[in-house]
Scaffold this motif. Structure first.
Motif, PDB file in Angstrom:
ATOM      1  N   GLU A 204       0.834  11.626  -0.742  1.00 32.00           N
ATOM      2  CA  GLU A 204       0.381  12.818  -0.048  1.00 32.00           C
ATOM      3  C   GLU A 204      -0.693  12.455   0.971  1.00 32.00           C
ATOM      4  O   GLU A 204      -0.403  11.917   2.000  1.00 32.00           O
ATOM      5  N   ASP A 205      -1.961  12.707   0.648  1.00 35.45           N
ATOM      6  CA  ASP A 205      -3.037  12.440   1.602  1.00 35.45           C
ATOM      7  C   ASP A 205      -3.877  11.216   1.278  1.00 35.45           C
ATOM      8  O   ASP A 205      -4.939  11.004   1.842  1.00 35.45           O
ATOM      9  N   SER A 206      -3.413  10.391   0.347  1.00 32.70           N
ATOM     10  CA  SER A 206      -4.193   9.222  -0.036  1.00 32.70           C
ATOM     11  C   SER A 206      -3.378   7.943   0.074  1.00 32.70           C
ATOM     12  O   SER A 206      -2.165   7.976   0.126  1.00 32.70           O
ATOM     13  N   LEU A 207      -4.081   6.839   0.125  1.00 30.17           N
ATOM     14  CA  LEU A 207      -3.475   5.516   0.220  1.00 30.17           C
ATOM     15  C   LEU A 207      -3.945   4.709  -0.968  1.00 30.17           C
ATOM     16  O   LEU A 207      -5.144   4.651  -1.257  1.00 30.17           O
ATOM     17  N   GLU A 208      -3.012   4.109  -1.697  1.00 30.81           N
ATOM     18  CA  GLU A 208      -3.380   3.289  -2.835  1.00 30.81           C
ATOM     19  C   GLU A 208      -3.014   1.842  -2.566  1.00 30.81           C
ATOM     20  O   GLU A 208      -1.900   1.552  -2.167  1.00 30.81           O
ATOM     21  N   THR A 209      -3.979   0.938  -2.782  1.00 25.56           N
ATOM     22  CA  THR A 209      -3.763  -0.479  -2.580  1.00 25.56           C
ATOM     23  C   THR A 209      -3.650  -1.171  -3.911  1.00 25.56           C
ATOM     24  O   THR A 209      -4.366  -0.885  -4.814  1.00 25.56           O
TER      25      THR A 209
ATOM     26  N   GLN B  79       0.865  -1.168   0.000  1.00 29.27           N
ATOM     27  CA  GLN B  79       0.000   0.000   0.000  1.00 29.27           C
ATOM     28  C   GLN B  79       0.907   1.224   0.000  1.00 29.27           C
ATOM     29  O   GLN B  79       1.701   1.411   0.917  1.00 29.27           O
ATOM     30  N   THR B  80       0.787   2.035  -1.021  1.00 26.38           N
ATOM     31  CA  THR B  80       1.634   3.202  -1.178  1.00 26.38           C
ATOM     32  C   THR B  80       0.864   4.447  -0.776  1.00 26.38           C
ATOM     33  O   THR B  80      -0.285   4.626  -1.177  1.00 26.38           O
ATOM     34  N   ILE B  81       1.510   5.294   0.004  1.00 26.87           N
ATOM     35  CA  ILE B  81       0.873   6.537   0.439  1.00 26.87           C
ATOM     36  C   ILE B  81       1.335   7.664  -0.478  1.00 26.87           C
ATOM     37  O   ILE B  81       2.537   7.879  -0.650  1.00 26.87           O
TER      38      ILE B  81
END
Length: 71
Positions: free
Chosen positions: A66-71, A62-64
Motif C-alpha cells: 500500500e503506502d509503505s516499503l519493506e526492505t 523491496q516490497t511495496i
C-alpha cells in the motif's frame, strides 16, 4: 534439501557477503528534543551492500505494501 556441488547454500552466500561488508559511516544526525544521535541513511547502506550481495549471488528485494516499503 539436496544441492549440487557447484551451488552454495544461502547461508554460505550470506557469510561470503557479510565478510565483505565494510563499516558504513554514520553521516546523518537525528534530533529528539535535547538528545541527538548519528545514523547511516538507508540509501547509503544500500549503495554499499547491494553490490556485495550481488557479487555473492544474492539479491535484495523491496516490497511495496500500500503506502509503505519493506526492505
Amino acid at each position: 534439501m539436496a544441492i549440487s556441488n557447484d551451488k552454495k547454500t544461502i547461508h554460505a552466500k550470506l557469510l561470503e557477503a557479510q565478510k565483505n561488508f565494510p563499516v558504513i559511516p554514520k553521516n546523518q544526525t537525528a534530533k529528539a528534543g535535547s538528545y541527538s544521535y548519528k545514523y547511516a541513511d538507508i540509501a547509503d547502506i544500500l549503495k554499499v551492500i547491494v553490490p556485495i550481495l550481488n557479487d555473492a549471488g544474492l539479491i535484495l528485494t523491496q516490497t511495496i505494501f500500500e503506502d509503505s516499503l519493506e526492505t
